[in-house]
Design an enzyme around this catalytic site. Structure first.
Site, PDB file in Angstrom:
ATOM      1  N   CYS A 134      -1.394   3.178   3.198  1.00 55.96           N
ATOM      2  CA  CYS A 134      -0.774   3.808   4.363  1.00 55.96           C
ATOM      3  C   CYS A 134      -0.238   5.195   4.022  1.00 55.96           C
ATOM      4  O   CYS A 134       0.897   5.336   3.559  1.00 55.96           O
ATOM      5  CB  CYS A 134       0.337   2.911   4.894  1.00 55.96           C
ATOM      6  SG  CYS A 134       1.151   3.608   6.331  1.00 55.96           S
ATOM      7  N   CYS A 137       2.904   6.146   5.801  1.00 55.97           N
ATOM      8  CA  CYS A 137       4.158   5.537   5.315  1.00 55.97           C
ATOM      9  C   CYS A 137       4.605   6.196   4.015  1.00 55.97           C
ATOM     10  O   CYS A 137       5.789   6.414   3.812  1.00 55.97           O
ATOM     11  CB  CYS A 137       3.972   4.049   5.030  1.00 55.97           C
ATOM     12  SG  CYS A 137       3.053   3.143   6.254  1.00 55.97           S
ATOM     13  N   ASP A 138       3.660   6.463   3.128  1.00 60.20           N
ATOM     14  CA  ASP A 138       4.024   6.831   1.758  1.00 60.20           C
ATOM     15  C   ASP A 138       3.692   8.271   1.365  1.00 60.20           C
ATOM     16  O   ASP A 138       4.041   8.706   0.267  1.00 60.20           O
ATOM     17  CB  ASP A 138       3.308   5.883   0.772  1.00 60.20           C
ATOM     18  CG  ASP A 138       3.705   4.431   1.016  1.00 60.20           C
ATOM     19  OD1 ASP A 138       4.836   4.214   1.476  1.00 60.20           O
ATOM     20  OD2 ASP A 138       2.876   3.533   0.777  1.00 60.20           O
TER      21      ASP A 138
END
Ligand code: NAP
Length: 309
Positions: A134, A137-138
Site C-alpha cells: 500500500c 499508506c506507507d
C-alpha cells in the site's frame, strides 16, 4: 426466535454499499456486514479521478464515507464486524461473526479482493518493515529514499507514480519486457524522471539488516543471472486474490477462487447473489463494482418478490 432479515450484504466496498443504498431505498432494511475495516480497496487509494460526478477527483476514503452515509441515510444497518462463516444449506441462510448469527432470506456477497504477495520467506520477514502493498499508506515513510515497485499493471503504475512524491528514485520491476497497464499510465511512468523500469526480472529475495530492508536480489528471467539492487523499500502491485475463503465451498467458485454467477448476479445457490471484485476479475473498477452492486440489489428485490416475501 432470531430475526430473519430480508437481505444481508457481506462487504462494504462500492459494490456492497451500492447494493445497500438500493435495498434500503426499496425499504428492505438491509444489514451490511461491513468488516472491521469498512470500505474496501478505495480506503487505500489516494485520488480517484475516474468516478463520474467528481470532476476535480475525490480521495478514495472520502468517497467511501459518502457511500456509507448514503446507505445509512435510507436505513441500512451497518455492522463493523467480519463475517467468518456462512451456511447456505437451507432457505434460512446464516452468516456468522464469532458468536453472532445473522439469519437472512437472501444474501449479497460483495467481499472484494485483496492484494497478492510474492510468497517469499524474506517478504514475510520484512512485511511492514520495508515491504508493503500500500503505497498510499506507507509512501510517506520513504522521503528521499529509494524504493521498488513490483508489477506491470495499473496498480503498479499508480503506486510508482504516487511514490515519486516522496522517494528520490522508484524502480519498477516487471517480469516481462512490456507493461500490461493502460497506455496512459504506462506513458506517465515511462516519462517520469524519477522512475526506472527493470524488465524481465523477478524478486527472489528481500535483503535486509535486522529490521530494515536494504535491497533486493533480482533474477533476470531471460539470462537466469542474479543481481542485487539497493533499495529502502519494496511495494507490491501484482494483482489480487478474491476474499472467498470464509465461504468454504458454499457457492461455486472459478479456478482462481472468484465467485461464479449462474444468471445475472445470481450464484448457483437460490437467494445468494454476488457483486463487485469478488466476482469480476476483468474490470475491477469502483464504478463497475458499484454498477454490479446495483444489479444485485435489483435482482434481490425481484427474487424476494417472486418468493412472496
Ligand atoms: P493486473 O492487471 O492483473 O496486473 C498484475 C501485474 O503483476 C501484471 O503485470 C503481472 O505480470 C504482475 N504479476 C502478477 N503476479 C506476479 C508475480 N507473482 N510476480 C511478479 N509479477 C506478477 O493487476 P492490477 O494492476 O492490480 O490491476 C487489476 C485491474 O484493476 C486492471 O483491470 C486494472 O486496469 C484495474 N486498475 C485500474 C486502475 C485505474 O484505472 N486507476 C488502478 C489500478 C487497477 P504479467 O503482466 O506478466 O502478467
Amino acid at each position: 426466535m432470531a430475526d430473519i432479515h430480508n437481505v444481508v450484504i457481506i462487504g462494504s466496498g462500492p459494490a456492497g454499499l451500492t447494493a445497500a443504498i438500493y435495498l434500503a431505498r426499496a425499504n428492505l432494511k438491509p444489514v451490511v456486514i461491513a468488516g472491521l475495516e469498512f470500505g474496501g480497496q478505495l480506503m487505500n487509494t489516494t485520488e480517484v479521478e475516474n468516478f463520474p460526478g467528481f470532476p476535480e477527483g475525490i480521495m478514495g476514503p472520502e468517497l467511501m464515507q459518502k457511500m456509507l452515509k448514503q446507505a445509512e441515510r435510507f436505513g441500512a444497518e451497518i455492522k463493523f464486524i467480519n463475517a467468518d462463516k456462512v451456511d447456505f444449506s437451507s432457505d434460512e441462510k446464516k452468516v456468522y461473526s464469532g458468536e453472532q448469527v445473522f439469519n437472512a432470506r437472501s444474501i449479497v456477497l460483495a467481499t472484494g479482493a485483496s492484494p497478492k504477495k510474492l510468497n517469499l520467506e524474506s517478504e514475510s520477514k520484512y512485511w511492514g518493515k520495508g515491504v508493503s502493498s500500500c503505497a498510499t499508506c506507507d509512501g510517506a515513510f520513504y522521503k528521499g529514499k529509494v524504493v521498488a515497485v513490483v508489477g506491470g499493471g495499473d496498480s503498479a503504475m499508480e503506486e510508482a507514480l504516487f511514490l515519486t512524491r516522496f522517494a528520490s528514485k522508484v524502480y519498477v520491476i516487471h517480469r516481462r519486457n512490456e507493461f500490461r497497464a493502460s497506455q496512459i499510465m504506462q506513458d506517465r511512468v515511462l516519462k517520469h524522471e524519477k522512475i526506472e523500469p527493470i524488465w524481465d526480472s523477478e524478486v527472489v529475495e528481500v535483503l535486509g539488516n535486522e529490521n530494515i530492508v536494504t535491497g533486493l536480489r533480482l533474477k533476470n528471467i531471460q539470462t537466469s543471472k542474479e543481481s542485487e539492487l539497493s533499495v529502502d523499500g519494496m511495494f507490491l502491485g501484482i494483482g489480487h486474490i478474491p476474499t472467498t475463503s470464509f465461504l468454504q465451498g458454499s457457492v461455486d467458485l472459478d479456478e482462481q477462487g472468484y465467485i461464479k454467477v449462474s444468471d445475472n448476479t445470481h450464484t448457483n445457490i437460490e437467494g445468494v447473489f454476488v457483486a463487485g471484485d469478488v466476482h469480476d476479475h476483468k474490470y475491477r473498477q469502483a464504478i463497475t463494482a458499484a454498477g454490479m452492486g446495483c444489479m444485485a440489489a435489483l435482482d434481490v428485490e425481484k427474487w424476494l418478490e417472486s418468493k412472496g416475501y
